[in-house]
Design a protein around this motif. Structure first.
Motif, PDB file in Angstrom:
ATOM      1  N   ASN A 134       0.944  -1.303   0.040  1.00 16.56           N
ATOM      2  CA  ASN A 134       0.025  -0.054   0.087  1.00 16.56           C
ATOM      3  C   ASN A 134       0.815   1.181  -0.007  1.00 16.56           C
ATOM      4  O   ASN A 134       0.381   2.307   0.452  1.00 16.56           O
ATOM      5  CB  ASN A 134      -1.079  -0.058   1.008  1.00 16.56           C
ATOM      6  CG  ASN A 134      -0.337   0.109   2.596  1.00 16.56           C
ATOM      7  OD1 ASN A 134       0.945   0.369   2.479  1.00 16.56           O
ATOM      8  ND2 ASN A 134      -1.043   0.368   3.406  1.00 16.56           N
ATOM      9  N   GLY A 135       2.103   1.267  -0.507  1.00 13.64           N
ATOM     10  CA  GLY A 135       2.695   2.347  -0.529  1.00 13.64           C
ATOM     11  C   GLY A 135       3.752   2.320   0.644  1.00 13.64           C
ATOM     12  O   GLY A 135       5.024   3.076   0.280  1.00 13.64           O
ATOM     13  N   ASN A 136       3.285   2.276   1.864  1.00 13.54           N
ATOM     14  CA  ASN A 136       4.114   2.499   2.851  1.00 13.54           C
ATOM     15  C   ASN A 136       4.839   0.891   3.411  1.00 13.54           C
ATOM     16  O   ASN A 136       6.002   0.797   3.674  1.00 13.54           O
ATOM     17  CB  ASN A 136       3.391   2.644   4.199  1.00 13.54           C
ATOM     18  CG  ASN A 136       2.900   4.263   3.733  1.00 13.54           C
ATOM     19  OD1 ASN A 136       3.539   4.908   2.992  1.00 13.54           O
ATOM     20  ND2 ASN A 136       1.933   4.572   4.204  1.00 13.54           N
ATOM     21  N   GLU A 137       3.918  -0.120   3.314  1.00 18.11           N
ATOM     22  CA  GLU A 137       4.303  -1.547   3.831  1.00 18.11           C
ATOM     23  C   GLU A 137       3.688  -2.376   2.866  1.00 18.11           C
ATOM     24  O   GLU A 137       3.080  -2.287   1.948  1.00 18.11           O
ATOM     25  CB  GLU A 137       3.868  -1.572   5.119  1.00 18.11           C
ATOM     26  CG  GLU A 137       2.395  -1.268   5.403  1.00 18.11           C
ATOM     27  CD  GLU A 137       1.770  -1.545   6.801  1.00 18.11           C
ATOM     28  OE1 GLU A 137       2.361  -2.348   7.553  1.00 18.11           O
ATOM     29  OE2 GLU A 137       0.613  -1.071   7.113  1.00 18.11           O
ATOM     30  N   GLY A 138       4.080  -3.711   3.193  1.00 19.70           N
ATOM     31  CA  GLY A 138       3.576  -4.716   2.459  1.00 19.70           C
ATOM     32  C   GLY A 138       3.787  -6.375   3.195  1.00 19.70           C
ATOM     33  O   GLY A 138       4.254  -6.261   4.084  1.00 19.70           O
ATOM     34  N   ARG A 139       2.669  -7.206   2.734  1.00 24.84           N
ATOM     35  CA  ARG A 139       2.914  -8.512   3.295  1.00 24.84           C
ATOM     36  C   ARG A 139       2.987  -9.373   2.156  1.00 24.84           C
ATOM     37  O   ARG A 139       2.279  -9.192   0.963  1.00 24.84           O
ATOM     38  CB  ARG A 139       1.901  -8.847   4.307  1.00 24.84           C
ATOM     39  CG  ARG A 139       2.124  -8.225   5.650  1.00 24.84           C
ATOM     40  CD  ARG A 139       1.228  -8.483   6.824  1.00 24.84           C
ATOM     41  NE  ARG A 139       0.050  -7.763   6.879  1.00 24.84           N
ATOM     42  CZ  ARG A 139      -1.079  -8.046   7.269  1.00 24.84           C
ATOM     43  NH1 ARG A 139      -1.335  -9.262   7.698  1.00 24.84           N
ATOM     44  NH2 ARG A 139      -2.094  -7.379   7.450  1.00 24.84           N
ATOM     45  N   TYR A 140       3.277 -10.620   2.374  1.00 26.63           N
ATOM     46  CA  TYR A 140       3.330 -11.700   1.211  1.00 26.63           C
ATOM     47  C   TYR A 140       2.728 -13.090   1.732  1.00 26.63           C
ATOM     48  O   TYR A 140       2.882 -13.705   2.725  1.00 26.63           O
ATOM     49  CB  TYR A 140       4.835 -11.803   0.817  1.00 26.63           C
ATOM     50  CG  TYR A 140       5.651 -12.873   1.734  1.00 26.63           C
ATOM     51  CD1 TYR A 140       5.990 -13.985   1.466  1.00 26.63           C
ATOM     52  CD2 TYR A 140       6.222 -12.224   2.830  1.00 26.63           C
ATOM     53  CE1 TYR A 140       6.855 -14.602   2.340  1.00 26.63           C
ATOM     54  CE2 TYR A 140       7.072 -12.669   3.792  1.00 26.63           C
ATOM     55  CZ  TYR A 140       7.240 -14.037   3.427  1.00 26.63           C
ATOM     56  OH  TYR A 140       8.025 -14.848   4.379  1.00 26.63           O
ATOM     57  N   GLY A 141       2.318 -13.790   0.709  1.00 28.78           N
ATOM     58  CA  GLY A 141       1.681 -15.280   1.220  1.00 28.78           C
ATOM     59  C   GLY A 141       1.617 -15.863  -0.432  1.00 28.78           C
ATOM     60  O   GLY A 141       2.550 -15.458  -1.097  1.00 28.78           O
ATOM     61  N   THR A 142       1.106 -16.946  -0.295  1.00 29.28           N
ATOM     62  CA  THR A 142       1.268 -17.867  -1.627  1.00 29.28           C
ATOM     63  C   THR A 142       0.007 -18.117  -1.896  1.00 29.28           C
ATOM     64  O   THR A 142      -1.145 -17.907  -1.154  1.00 29.28           O
ATOM     65  CB  THR A 142       2.219 -18.912  -1.657  1.00 29.28           C
ATOM     66  OG1 THR A 142       2.648 -19.459  -2.862  1.00 29.28           O
ATOM     67  CG2 THR A 142       2.001 -19.850  -0.563  1.00 29.28           C
ATOM     68  N   CYS A 143      -0.208 -19.043  -2.981  1.00 26.54           N
ATOM     69  CA  CYS A 143      -1.558 -19.725  -3.499  1.00 26.54           C
ATOM     70  C   CYS A 143      -2.277 -20.280  -2.163  1.00 26.54           C
ATOM     71  O   CYS A 143      -1.781 -21.281  -1.424  1.00 26.54           O
ATOM     72  CB  CYS A 143      -1.255 -20.853  -4.415  1.00 26.54           C
ATOM     73  SG  CYS A 143      -2.703 -21.349  -4.938  1.00 26.54           S
ATOM     74  N   GLY A 144      -3.522 -20.108  -1.631  1.00 28.26           N
ATOM     75  CA  GLY A 144      -4.074 -20.719  -0.648  1.00 28.26           C
ATOM     76  C   GLY A 144      -3.792 -19.914   0.744  1.00 28.26           C
ATOM     77  O   GLY A 144      -4.416 -20.704   1.819  1.00 28.26           O
TER      78      GLY A 144
END
Length: 483
Positions: A134-144
């Motif tokens: 979102n411009g300031n931060e981020g998070r990650y995951g994967t399929c499911g």
């Protein structure tokens, strides 16, 4: 191409994703006739050895027709490696509408919605990494990945200065043209005035993108740090697992004076996925050129731990079937001695107690330095004789202890297994919201002495003693604490 372009979704998205993942990892074998002779070459989809030999392209607003064929969805940014969409990014504005909650969550929920069978699951059959920024931060995951398991990233290998340099690198004219030609002119003016105003600070979003999407790291995360687990589904490693394993592999590749491999301690707090770290490690060992001939011995001190770990290994695909699992289990000390001395199993599971019997047998010795011993809960049962016997049986092996218990300065665990190779502390885990904080307060119990009851009890039990003996006893037990 036919194989890559039509993933079968009839058994669900995850199965399709796993099939394609295996194609990415091992290539697709094709049968064809060359000069009248049958040939079966394997066509690699990604060149893992030379990352620069692959094409890395991204596009925005990538339109995908929905399953019903009527409307379409447009994920914000899609990144392609050799034309295969490996990364899907949802980018939200930092503010969001006042009524809506945090914008990162909005990106995650869109990602989850798009994976539904009536949306655009076909795109996600290929994806290895999903990001919400979102411009300031981020998070990650994967399929499911369920929304609560989308994780933040902390970088340990790329310095802040390097990130700063990447963020403030001047774009070539050609890149500017590609980025801004199809947009209103005011967008380019905005960008130029932004960069003209001075250097830009590195945000959490930048860190996530640089850490996960630099070509080498993206291929590394896909190849070494992705796992399909029968229970948990598809898992991509968290940062402490990634850096823990990297440090560990560097450490195992170091040789001691005697030619044996070096080991160490991995201290990852409870709940940070130590069992999965072990499985990731064993997967990384198979794929690393310098380590693929290694055998792994997993040592635990409780039967339920052994069961849990062997199940994790089995469902993570490290033990192919029931047979493999049975072959891996050291059912008795005698069996363990044979496995160590003559066996060829890639993975052995044993309880520490079995070393006691095993090491008394003459065949239980293996001088190979290609043995890696993973010890779960390394702080607990590794004292004394069992540990010494284990070291004697495997003089050149690398011993790696995993522990979730904070290690004290003069603690035995580190001295026995070597230094702490990687630490992921309770405090860090709480900051990452991986575990809930543990709160406790100390209380001093109130002691209350019932004098009369004690006196009558004393009279009863000292019947038959002389007065001096009674007085002597009374003196000894006069203190509250002893009572």
């Amino acid at each position: 191409i036919a194989e890559v372009c039509s993933p079968a979704l009839n058994e669900g998205l995850l199965t399709a994703n796993e099939r394609l993942y295996n194609h990415l990892l091992y290539g697709i074998s094709v049968t064809e006739f060359v000069d009248g002779k049958k040939a079966s070459p394997t066509v690699a989809l990604i060149d893992w050895q030379n990352p620069t030999n692959n094409s890395f392209v991204f596009t925005e607003e990538f339109t995908v027709t929905r399953y019903g064929g009527v409307e379409s969805r447009r994920p914000d940014i899609v990144c392609f490696v050799n034309g295969i969409p490996l990364v899907v990014i949802e980018a939200k504005r930092p503010d969001g509408n006042a009524k809506k909650g945090p914008t990162i969550d909005e990106g995650i929920s869109q990602s989850l919605r798009n994976q539904r069978h009536d949306e655009i699951p076909l795109l996600f059959a290929y994806s290895q990494m999903l990001l919400s920024i979102n411009g300031n931060e981020g998070r990650y995951g994967t399929c499911g990945t369920p929304s609560k398991f989308w994780a933040a990233w902390r970088e340990e290998d790329i310095s802040d200065a390097e990130m700063y340099a990447i963020k403030n690198k001047t774009l070539k004219d050609e890149q500017l043209t590609n980025l801004f030609n199809h947009r209103p002119a005011k967008d380019l003016d905005w960008y130029l005035s932004l960069t003209a105003a001075g250097e830009l600070a590195v945000t959490g979003q930048d860190q996530l993108l640089i850490s996960l999407l630099s070509p080498v790291r993206l291929l590394e995360m896909t190849r070494y740090f992705t796992l399909f687990d029968k229970k948990a589904g598809k898992i991509v490693a968290r940062y402490q697992q990634v850096f823990g394993i990297k440090r560990l592999i560097e450490r195992i590749n170091t040789r001691s004076v005697t030619g044996g491999r070096e080991g160490g301690v991995i201290w990852h707090t409870t709940g940070s996925g130590k069992s999965f770290t072990m499985v990731f490690l064993s997967k990384a060992l198979i794929l690393h050129e310098s380590l693929k001939q290694c055998r792994i011995v997993v040592v635990t001190d409780r039967v339920d731990l052994e069961t849990q770990l062997s199940k994790t290994f089995a469902s993570g695909g490290e033990l192919a079937g029931k047979k493999d699992k049975e072959a891996a289990m050291a059912t008795s000390g005698k069996r363990l001695a044979q496995q160590i001395g003559k066996g060829t199993e890639r993975i052995i599971f044993s309880l520490i107690q079995k070393f006691n019997t095993a090491t008394k047998m003459p065949e239980c010795v293996n001088n190979s330095s290609d043995i890696i011993v993973l010890i779960d809960e390394g702080h607990r049962s590794q004292g004394g004789e069992n540990h010494i016997r284990m070291k004697q049986a495997l003089p050149n092996a690398a011993f790696v202890a995993f522990t979730g218990t904070p290690l004290l300065k003069d603690d035995k665990t580190t001295n026995k297994f070597g230094p702490i190779v990687h630490a992921y502390t309770m405090q860090r885990a709480v900051e990452d919201q991986t575990v809930t904080p543990l709160l406790y307060e100390e209380r001093i119990p109130d002691l209350d002495v019932n004098e009369r009851a004690i006196d009558s009890w004393f009279e009863r039990i000292t019947e038959g003693l002389s007065e001096e003996q009674k007085a002597d006893l009374k003196r000894k037990f006069a203190k509250k604490g002893q009572v």
